[in-house]
Scaffold this motif. Structure first.
Motif, PDB file in Angstrom:
ATOM      1  N   UNK A 148       0.871  -1.170   0.000  1.00 54.43           N
ATOM      2  CA  UNK A 148       0.000   0.000   0.000  1.00 54.43           C
ATOM      3  C   UNK A 148       0.912   1.225   0.000  1.00 54.43           C
ATOM      4  N   UNK A 149       0.530   2.290  -0.694  1.00 61.97           N
ATOM      5  CA  UNK A 149       1.388   3.480  -0.741  1.00 61.97           C
ATOM      6  C   UNK A 149       1.351   4.252   0.572  1.00 61.97           C
ATOM      7  N   UNK A 150       2.341   5.101   0.785  1.00 61.46           N
ATOM      8  CA  UNK A 150       2.385   5.991   1.933  1.00 61.46           C
ATOM      9  C   UNK A 150       2.434   7.430   1.427  1.00 61.46           C
ATOM     10  N   UNK A 151       2.406   8.389   2.351  1.00 66.13           N
ATOM     11  CA  UNK A 151       2.369   9.800   1.940  1.00 66.13           C
ATOM     12  C   UNK A 151       3.648  10.216   1.225  1.00 66.13           C
ATOM     13  N   UNK A 152       4.764   9.530   1.512  1.00 70.65           N
ATOM     14  CA  UNK A 152       6.036   9.902   0.904  1.00 70.65           C
ATOM     15  C   UNK A 152       6.468   8.927  -0.188  1.00 70.65           C
ATOM     16  N   UNK A 153       5.575   8.033  -0.615  1.00 67.08           N
ATOM     17  CA  UNK A 153       5.899   7.154  -1.737  1.00 67.08           C
ATOM     18  C   UNK A 153       6.113   8.003  -2.987  1.00 67.08           C
ATOM     19  N   UNK A 154       7.256   7.893  -3.663  1.00 69.07           N
ATOM     20  CA  UNK A 154       7.465   8.688  -4.878  1.00 69.07           C
ATOM     21  C   UNK A 154       6.323   8.492  -5.865  1.00 69.07           C
ATOM     22  N   UNK A 155       5.843   9.601  -6.408  1.00 67.73           N
ATOM     23  CA  UNK A 155       4.680   9.552  -7.302  1.00 67.73           C
ATOM     24  C   UNK A 155       4.715  10.755  -8.223  1.00 67.73           C
ATOM     25  N   UNK A 180     -13.290 -10.702  -9.463  1.00 67.75           N
ATOM     26  CA  UNK A 180     -11.990 -11.333  -9.329  1.00 67.75           C
ATOM     27  C   UNK A 180     -11.008 -10.467  -8.537  1.00 67.75           C
ATOM     28  N   UNK A 181     -11.420  -9.247  -8.163  1.00 69.57           N
ATOM     29  CA  UNK A 181     -10.492  -8.280  -7.571  1.00 69.57           C
ATOM     30  C   UNK A 181      -9.799  -8.796  -6.315  1.00 69.57           C
ATOM     31  N   UNK A 182     -10.499  -9.429  -5.347  1.00 75.27           N
ATOM     32  CA  UNK A 182      -9.762  -9.905  -4.164  1.00 75.27           C
ATOM     33  C   UNK A 182      -8.639 -10.871  -4.502  1.00 75.27           C
ATOM     34  N   UNK A 183      -8.814 -11.656  -5.562  1.00 71.16           N
ATOM     35  CA  UNK A 183      -7.758 -12.594  -5.954  1.00 71.16           C
ATOM     36  C   UNK A 183      -6.577 -11.866  -6.583  1.00 71.16           C
ATOM     37  N   UNK A 184      -6.828 -10.706  -7.185  1.00 76.28           N
ATOM     38  CA  UNK A 184      -5.747  -9.949  -7.811  1.00 76.28           C
ATOM     39  C   UNK A 184      -5.087  -8.981  -6.839  1.00 76.28           C
ATOM     40  N   UNK A 185      -5.909  -8.299  -6.049  1.00 75.45           N
ATOM     41  CA  UNK A 185      -5.411  -7.201  -5.223  1.00 75.45           C
ATOM     42  C   UNK A 185      -5.167  -7.582  -3.768  1.00 75.45           C
ATOM     43  N   UNK A 186      -5.617  -8.772  -3.378  1.00 75.29           N
ATOM     44  CA  UNK A 186      -5.372  -9.219  -2.011  1.00 75.29           C
ATOM     45  C   UNK A 186      -6.422  -8.739  -1.027  1.00 75.29           C
ATOM     46  N   UNK A 187      -6.171  -9.006   0.247  1.00 74.73           N
ATOM     47  CA  UNK A 187      -7.075  -8.622   1.319  1.00 74.73           C
ATOM     48  C   UNK A 187      -7.051  -7.114   1.530  1.00 74.73           C
ATOM     49  N   UNK A 188      -8.156  -6.590   2.098  1.00 76.21           N
ATOM     50  CA  UNK A 188      -8.236  -5.155   2.360  1.00 76.21           C
ATOM     51  C   UNK A 188      -7.164  -4.743   3.366  1.00 76.21           C
ATOM     52  N   UNK A 189      -6.473  -3.670   3.053  1.00 77.76           N
ATOM     53  CA  UNK A 189      -5.460  -3.115   3.942  1.00 77.76           C
ATOM     54  C   UNK A 189      -5.482  -1.589   3.831  1.00 77.76           C
ATOM     55  N   UNK A 190      -5.778  -0.947   4.949  1.00 71.09           N
ATOM     56  CA  UNK A 190      -5.945   0.502   4.989  1.00 71.09           C
ATOM     57  C   UNK A 190      -4.636   1.208   5.312  1.00 71.09           C
ATOM     58  N   UNK A 191      -4.492   2.392   4.767  1.00 70.43           N
ATOM     59  CA  UNK A 191      -3.438   3.294   5.209  1.00 70.43           C
ATOM     60  C   UNK A 191      -3.845   3.901   6.554  1.00 70.43           C
ATOM     61  N   UNK A 192      -2.918   4.586   7.200  1.00 70.45           N
ATOM     62  CA  UNK A 192      -3.265   5.297   8.427  1.00 70.45           C
ATOM     63  C   UNK A 192      -3.888   6.645   8.066  1.00 70.45           C
ATOM     64  N   UNK A 193      -4.681   7.175   8.979  1.00 69.98           N
ATOM     65  CA  UNK A 193      -5.278   8.493   8.755  1.00 69.98           C
ATOM     66  C   UNK A 193      -4.183   9.544   8.608  1.00 69.98           C
ATOM     67  N   UNK A 194      -3.149   9.458   9.444  1.00 70.36           N
ATOM     68  CA  UNK A 194      -2.060  10.431   9.366  1.00 70.36           C
ATOM     69  C   UNK A 194      -1.396  10.417   7.996  1.00 70.36           C
ATOM     70  N   UNK A 195      -1.162   9.232   7.447  1.00 63.98           N
ATOM     71  CA  UNK A 195      -0.529   9.125   6.132  1.00 63.98           C
ATOM     72  C   UNK A 195      -1.374   9.795   5.057  1.00 63.98           C
TER      73      UNK A 195
END
Length: 461
Positions: A148-155, A180-195
């Motif tokens: 999952x990306x973070x606030x400082x992930x180069x973009x 098919x998305x769960x099989x491609x993208x994996x389980x749900x994983x949230x970023x932090x609110x601060x990020x």
């Protein structure tokens, strides 16, 4: 920023980004890492030393488009001796979904990467430069991605300067039988609110006027971290931990003049707290994207949507009552296996009665690896096409009446390009336009009055 020059520095890279906004953010992350390492982006495939095709694989049409783009990139590099050594990398959902099959079926490709390899794109390119041109494809894809990306992930943003997508989570926990998305993208994983808030502040400081919150299931944000496990029907509840309501309050508190737009919400998770939070947050656009997929209970059960017709009807009524001026966007699937004429008529009547401001209709696509693909009762292409046409015709009548009724109203418009903008009721790329005077400043909000309508679009001055 990187302080060590990459052996690939100075190379030119072309990126073909296909599919949804979530995939576009992945392309932006790839682009950000390339630029940080000193590589250059080029829109000209004939000038590229490396071509990256970021693929989509949600439905058959998307797979066909992705394969066509891959083959076209391969043909282009064979047209001149200068590009005989051009490298071709396939990324994204199709690479993730068919990681085992693609290296054999597409030997023209130099490398396949998945979601977990987005931030490692530069070392992969460096490795390809050292390989023989005719070597077998390298497959870097790992199953069940965790990135999952973070606030400082180069973009490097590929959207216009005034609008941006902000990915708040990745993956999905829902068991929808057609998807098919769960099989491609994996389980749900949230970023932090601060990020997320730190990234949003940076975007606003850069002049962004519209932040589009995206994930596979935006309403499930934060629930994956609750101490007490949140099931697929859990409602947004800030008393249990991080939630979309807490995030929206933090984003709404950021100084500046901008819209926050909610995309990809699931009806199972909506709560009165979420409705009240949106109503009390002036920077949250009066627009909600909530794919419902169907309204007939037999279809909702077969689709494993974890909602009922009564739940959906009650929810729509509560959202409209609790958020005055809300524009509701939804999508439906017609021709799902076993859909009877009665089921479809129930859906058609619901569309006509509910009068959604924005609506899309998809014809069911039989996707390998899904539960629905194995169901009995698959319908013919002719039946699916006929039902699609009837549903779209019903929505067209609704929209034409709505646009005619909008004439004379005051409207706030975000100018997209000279002479064209969007209202608060319109998300980028998928919704309607507002035609405005050509001299108005691009990337700014303007207050106008609607003077006319052109089918789905408005005219304002």
């Amino acid at each position: 920023m990187s302080t060590v020059a990459s052996p690939a520095a100075g190379l030119k890279v072309g990126i073909v980004s296909l599919g949804c906004a979530k995939n576009l953010v992945d392309s932006e992350i790839i682009a950000g890492h390339l630029r940080e390492a000193g590589l250059f982006l080029t829109p000209d495939p004939n000038a590229a030393d490396v071509m990256i095709v970021n693929t989509c694989s949600f439905i058959d049409a998307a797979k066909e488009e992705s394969i066509a783009a891959i083959l076209e990139s391969n043909r282009n590099r064979g047209m001149s001796r200068r590009h005989e050594r051009q490298k071709l990398i396939v990324a994204g959902c199709m690479a993730q979904r068919f990681a085992k099959e693609l290296p054999e079926s597409l030997p023209e490709v130099d490398a396949f990467i998945g979601l977990d390899q987005l931030t490692g794109i530069v070392p992969i390119i460096e490795g390809l430069l050292e390989r023989e041109a005719q070597a077998a494809p390298q497959n870097f894809v790992t199953p069940q991605p965790r990135f999952i990306p973070d606030f400082d992930t180069p973009r490097f943003r590929l959207t216009p300067a005034h609008t941006a997508y902000l990915k708040i989570a990745e993956g999905c926990n829902h068991p929808c039988s057609f998807c098919i998305i769960p099989q491609m993208r994996g389980r749900h994983r949230s970023r932090t609110i601060d990020s997320i808030v730190r990234e949003a502040r940076n975007l606003v400081a850069e002049g962004v006027r519209e932040i589009n919150l995206i994930s596979q299931d935006t309403t499930y944000f934060g629930m994956d971290r609750w101490e007490e496990k949140a099931g697929p029907r859990a409602r947004v509840d800030s008393s249990r931990g991080d939630s979309l309501t807490l995030l929206l309050r933090e984003l709404n508190a950021i100084k500046g003049d901008f819209w926050i737009r909610l995309l990809y919400t699931h009806p199972a998770h909506w709560s009165d707290e979420l409705i009240a939070t949106i109503a009390a947050s002036p920077k949250v656009a009066r627009y909600v994207d909530m794919p419902l997929q169907h309204i007939a209970d037999p279809m909702l059960d077969a689709m494993r949507r974890e909602t009922s017709a009564q739940h959906i009807r009650d929810l729509v009524a509560r959202i409209r009552a609790g958020i005055p001026g809300i524009a509701l966007r939804t999508t439906f699937i017609v021709g799902f296996p076993g859909e009877t004429e009665e089921d479809f008529e129930t859906l058609l009547k619901f569309i006509e009665e509910t009068r959604f401001e924005r609506l899309g209709v998809f014809k069911y696509s039989q996707e390998e690896g899904t539960r629905a693909a194995k169901r009995d009762g698959h319908l013919s292409a002719r039946v699916k096409q006929a039902r699609w046409k009837r549903a779209m015709a019903a929505q067209q009548r609704i929209v034409l009446a709505q646009t005619a009724a909008a004439v004379g109203r005051d409207i706030r418009v975000l100018v997209e390009q000279p002479g064209v903008g969007r209202s608060e009721s319109d998300a980028p790329d998928v919704d309607a336009r507002v035609y405005v005077p050509a001299h108005l400043p691009v990337g700014q909000f303007v207050a106008l009055k609607v003077t006319g309508a052109r089918d789905y679009d408005l005219v304002a001055a």
